[in-house]
Scaffold this active site. Structure first.
Site, PDB file in Angstrom:
ATOM      1  N   ASP A  79       0.841  -1.205   0.000  1.00 60.67           N
ATOM      2  CA  ASP A  79       0.000   0.000   0.000  1.00 60.67           C
ATOM      3  C   ASP A  79       0.878   1.258   0.000  1.00 60.67           C
ATOM      4  O   ASP A  79       0.364   2.375  -0.085  1.00 60.67           O
ATOM      5  CB  ASP A  79      -0.998  -0.001   1.170  1.00 60.67           C
ATOM      6  CG  ASP A  79      -0.324  -0.094   2.534  1.00 60.67           C
ATOM      7  OD1 ASP A  79       0.908  -0.291   2.594  1.00 60.67           O
ATOM      8  OD2 ASP A  79      -1.048   0.014   3.547  1.00 60.67           O
ATOM      9  N   ASP A 118      -1.142  -5.873  -0.057  1.00 62.70           N
ATOM     10  CA  ASP A 118      -1.595  -5.288   1.204  1.00 62.70           C
ATOM     11  C   ASP A 118      -3.093  -5.071   1.135  1.00 62.70           C
ATOM     12  O   ASP A 118      -3.606  -4.594   0.113  1.00 62.70           O
ATOM     13  CB  ASP A 118      -0.940  -3.903   1.410  1.00 62.70           C
ATOM     14  CG  ASP A 118       0.329  -3.960   2.227  1.00 62.70           C
ATOM     15  OD1 ASP A 118       0.455  -4.867   3.080  1.00 62.70           O
ATOM     16  OD2 ASP A 118       1.197  -3.084   2.018  1.00 62.70           O
ATOM     17  N   LYS A 148      -1.787  -9.291   2.818  1.00 66.69           N
ATOM     18  CA  LYS A 148      -0.989  -8.901   3.985  1.00 66.69           C
ATOM     19  C   LYS A 148      -1.801  -7.920   4.826  1.00 66.69           C
ATOM     20  O   LYS A 148      -2.427  -7.006   4.287  1.00 66.69           O
ATOM     21  CB  LYS A 148       0.336  -8.265   3.542  1.00 66.69           C
ATOM     22  CG  LYS A 148       1.225  -7.838   4.735  1.00 66.69           C
ATOM     23  CD  LYS A 148       2.681  -7.649   4.339  1.00 66.69           C
ATOM     24  CE  LYS A 148       2.980  -6.344   3.653  1.00 66.69           C
ATOM     25  NZ  LYS A 148       2.645  -5.139   4.456  1.00 66.69           N
ATOM     26  N   GLU A 150      -1.772  -5.476   8.397  1.00 69.71           N
ATOM     27  CA  GLU A 150      -1.066  -4.866   9.525  1.00 69.71           C
ATOM     28  C   GLU A 150      -1.903  -5.053  10.785  1.00 69.71           C
ATOM     29  O   GLU A 150      -3.109  -4.812  10.764  1.00 69.71           O
ATOM     30  CB  GLU A 150      -0.880  -3.355   9.285  1.00 69.71           C
ATOM     31  CG  GLU A 150       0.081  -3.021   8.165  1.00 69.71           C
ATOM     32  CD  GLU A 150       0.267  -1.518   7.985  1.00 69.71           C
ATOM     33  OE1 GLU A 150      -0.111  -0.734   8.893  1.00 69.71           O
ATOM     34  OE2 GLU A 150       0.788  -1.123   6.931  1.00 69.71           O
ATOM     35  N   GLU A 217       8.607  -5.001  10.785  1.00 67.14           N
ATOM     36  CA  GLU A 217       9.098  -3.695  10.324  1.00 67.14           C
ATOM     37  C   GLU A 217       9.660  -2.848  11.457  1.00 67.14           C
ATOM     38  O   GLU A 217       9.008  -2.663  12.493  1.00 67.14           O
ATOM     39  CB  GLU A 217       7.960  -2.931   9.620  1.00 67.14           C
ATOM     40  CG  GLU A 217       8.396  -1.535   9.155  1.00 67.14           C
ATOM     41  CD  GLU A 217       7.507  -0.893   8.097  1.00 67.14           C
ATOM     42  OE1 GLU A 217       6.584  -1.563   7.585  1.00 67.14           O
ATOM     43  OE2 GLU A 217       7.755   0.277   7.768  1.00 67.14           O
TER      44      GLU A 217
HETATM   45  N1  LIG Z   1       9.099   4.919   0.006  1.00 68.45           N
HETATM   46  C1  LIG Z   1       8.550   4.220   1.017  1.00 68.45           C
HETATM   47  N2  LIG Z   1       9.296   3.287   1.669  1.00 68.45           N
HETATM   48  C2  LIG Z   1       8.763   2.568   2.696  1.00 68.45           C
HETATM   49  O1  LIG Z   1       9.483   1.715   3.248  1.00 68.45           O
HETATM   50  C3  LIG Z   1       7.409   2.790   3.066  1.00 68.45           C
HETATM   51  C4  LIG Z   1       6.665   3.768   2.347  1.00 68.45           C
HETATM   52  N3  LIG Z   1       7.263   4.471   1.350  1.00 68.45           N
HETATM   53  N4  LIG Z   1       5.362   4.031   2.640  1.00 68.45           N
HETATM   54  C5  LIG Z   1       4.655   3.160   3.543  1.00 68.45           C
HETATM   55  C6  LIG Z   1       5.523   2.711   4.635  1.00 68.45           C
HETATM   56  C7  LIG Z   1       5.982   3.809   5.564  1.00 68.45           C
HETATM   57  N5  LIG Z   1       7.247   3.300   6.026  1.00 68.45           N
HETATM   58  C8  LIG Z   1       8.133   4.003   6.836  1.00 68.45           C
HETATM   59  C9  LIG Z   1       8.107   5.381   6.832  1.00 68.45           C
HETATM   60  C10 LIG Z   1       8.990   6.091   7.634  1.00 68.45           C
HETATM   61  C11 LIG Z   1       9.908   5.430   8.428  1.00 68.45           C
HETATM   62  C12 LIG Z   1      10.841   6.223   9.293  1.00 68.45           C
HETATM   63  O2  LIG Z   1      10.922   7.403   9.140  1.00 68.45           O
HETATM   64  N6  LIG Z   1      11.576   5.594  10.222  1.00 68.45           N
HETATM   65  C13 LIG Z   1      12.505   6.327  11.054  1.00 68.45           C
HETATM   66  C14 LIG Z   1      12.556   5.699  12.422  1.00 68.45           C
HETATM   67  C15 LIG Z   1      12.928   6.724  13.455  1.00 68.45           C
HETATM   68  C16 LIG Z   1      13.066   6.129  14.850  1.00 68.45           C
HETATM   69  O3  LIG Z   1      12.053   5.805  15.486  1.00 68.45           O
HETATM   70  O4  LIG Z   1      14.228   6.021  15.293  1.00 68.45           O
HETATM   71  C17 LIG Z   1      13.901   6.332  10.441  1.00 68.45           C
HETATM   72  O5  LIG Z   1      14.545   7.359  10.480  1.00 68.45           O
HETATM   73  O6  LIG Z   1      14.338   5.294   9.897  1.00 68.45           O
HETATM   74  C18 LIG Z   1       9.926   4.045   8.433  1.00 68.45           C
HETATM   75  C19 LIG Z   1       9.036   3.344   7.627  1.00 68.45           C
HETATM   76  C20 LIG Z   1       7.560   2.049   5.366  1.00 68.45           C
HETATM   77  N7  LIG Z   1       6.794   2.125   4.149  1.00 68.45           N
HETATM   78  C1  LIG Z   2       7.271  -2.040   2.908  1.00 68.08           C
HETATM   79  C2  LIG Z   2       6.287  -3.147   2.760  1.00 68.08           C
HETATM   80  C3  LIG Z   2       6.445  -4.174   3.830  1.00 68.08           C
HETATM   81  C4  LIG Z   2       4.868  -2.615   2.723  1.00 68.08           C
HETATM   82  O1  LIG Z   2       4.040  -2.917   3.538  1.00 68.08           O
HETATM   83  C5  LIG Z   2       4.514  -1.696   1.636  1.00 68.08           C
HETATM   84  O2  LIG Z   2       5.274  -1.522   0.669  1.00 68.08           O
HETATM   85  O3  LIG Z   2       3.408  -1.136   1.727  1.00 68.08           O
HETATM   86 MG   LIG Z   3       2.295  -1.731   3.434  1.00 65.07          MG
END
Ligand SMILES: Nc1nc(=O)c2c([nH]1)NC[C@@H]1CN(c3ccc(C(=O)N[C@@H](CCC(=O)O)C(=O)O)cc3)CN21
Ligand SMILES: CC(C)C(=O)C(=O)O
Ligand SMILES: [Mg+2]
Length: 315
Positions: A79, A118, A148, A150, A217
């Site tokens: 998604d 998803d 899938k 969540e 994740e």
């Molecule tokens: N381009 C893209 N990649 C993805 O992996 C993804 C999407 N979009 N859209 C749906 C979800 C959103 N996801 C995400 C979005 C943001 C973070 C993120 O900013 N993580 C922080 C964690 C910070 C912390 O708690 O320490 C990071 O900086 O990695 C992680 C997964 C994974 N999925």
């Molecule tokens: C990153 C994967 C696990 C996902 O759920 C997505 O692409 O939406």
């Molecule tokens: Mg997803």
């Protein structure tokens, strides 16, 4: 022709480690051959500790790209489609109809990889019955092989029901992007004793409900390993460290076509953006400077006599 000579790939997932003869597809097909990946194949890969590869796809060409590679095990219509393909702010804005539209295109381009989609936000929340109807739509209209979801204990009954009807479910625990507002952002999960215990318990409940695999994740790598070691089903990590049974990345993150936020777990394996931008630049320049189309190689012509008569009659 040498390009049509069969290549040999090691596909240890198929029974005994053996060399499987793979006829390289003709250029026009663009698709390599491998036997269909099944849930059993994934179990076998996990048992052999051979990492499972999952990559997202959102349309026919991205589906073909993964299907052309025998080393890709699972294609996920994530998604994340909402953000990377449709320009929406959040996955919560994606509708089931949009998912079906894209998943159908992905299905048309998918050969050997197991095809998972998803379930969009809101399509499995109202009731178990409504969720089943929506999962059936994904299977019937988009031809996905598994869905899938969540969530944790609150979706265990639904997971059980879907599995009992023969719709395989991939669970998704840890960071749940569809709940980013309630969670006050996209945050790493399971970083305290209590949070890690709760996550392990959730994973066990979903496995017991019948999930055939589980996306984990954004959790500490130690917890990614612990969950993997304590489940019987394969785990697919994204930001869960190297010890999960497999890995998944978003297509645009891996190929370098996503300009939004880059999470810590993202690695760019290609820079399609620069290739793409070069192509657009070269095309625009060639049209502007008159070098495209070439009058000989890239244009049609008409018999001289026909043309002379045409001009005569037009006088
Ligand atoms: N381009 C893209 N990649 C993805 O992996 C993804 C999407 N979009 N859209 C749906 C979800 C959103 N996801 C995400 C979005 C943001 C973070 C993120 O900013 N993580 C922080 C964690 C910070 C912390 O708690 O320490 C990071 O900086 O990695 C992680 C997964 C994974 N999925
Ligand atoms: C990153 C994967 C696990 C996902 O759920 C997505 O692409 O939406
Ligand atoms: Mg997803």
């Amino acid at each position: 022709m040498s390009c049509l000579r069969p290549k040999r790939f090691a596909l240890s997932a198929l029974g005994q480690r053996r060399w499987m003869s793979v006829r390289p597809a003709k250029e026009s097909e663009g698709v390599a051959k491998r036997e269909k990946v099944t849930i059993q194949t994934l179990q076998l890969l996990r048992a052999r500790k051979e990492p499972i590869t999952m990559l997202t796809a959102y349309d026919y060409p991205t589906a073909l790209a993964s299907s052309a590679n025998p080393a890709i095990d699972i294609t996920l219509v994530g998604d994340s489609l909402a953000q990377v393909c449709l320009g929406l702010k959040s996955t919560t804005q994606l509708t089931l109809d949009q998912m079906i539209h894209h998943a159908s295109a992905v299905a048309r381009g998918t050969t050997h990889p197991l095809l998972v989609a998803d379930m969009p936000f809101g399509s499995y929340h109202a009731s178990v019955d409504a969720a089943i109807d929506n999962a059936v739509r994904l299977v019937r209209e988009a031809q996905v092989e598994a869905v899938k979801l969540e969530g944790g204990e609150e979706i265990a009954e639904l997971v059980h029901r879907l599995c009992s009807f023969g719709i395989p479910v991939m669970a998704h625990v840890g960071l749940l992007p569809q709940r980013h507002v309630a969670a006050s952002g996209y945050k790493v999960q399971g970083r305290t004793v209590d949070a890690a215990k709760a996550l392990m318990r959730t994973a066990k409940i979903l496995e017991e409900a019948g999930a055939f695999s589980m996306v984990v994740e954004a959790v500490p790598k130690q917890l990614g390993q612990f969950i993997t070691d304590n489940l019987r089903i394969p785990t697919i990590g994204i930001g869960a460290g190297p010890a999960t049974s497999g890995q998944v990345l978003v297509w645009d993150d891996a190929m370098g076509t996503w300009n939004g936020h880059k999470a810590k777990f993202v690695r760019r394996f290609a820079n399609l953006q620069s290739v793409r931008d070069d192509g657009v630049r070269a095309y625009a320049q060639a049209v502007k400077d008159g070098s495209f189309p070439d009058p000989q190689r890239e244009s049609y012509t008409i018999d001289q006599d026909e043309w002379a008569r045409f001009l005569e009659e037009m006088k």
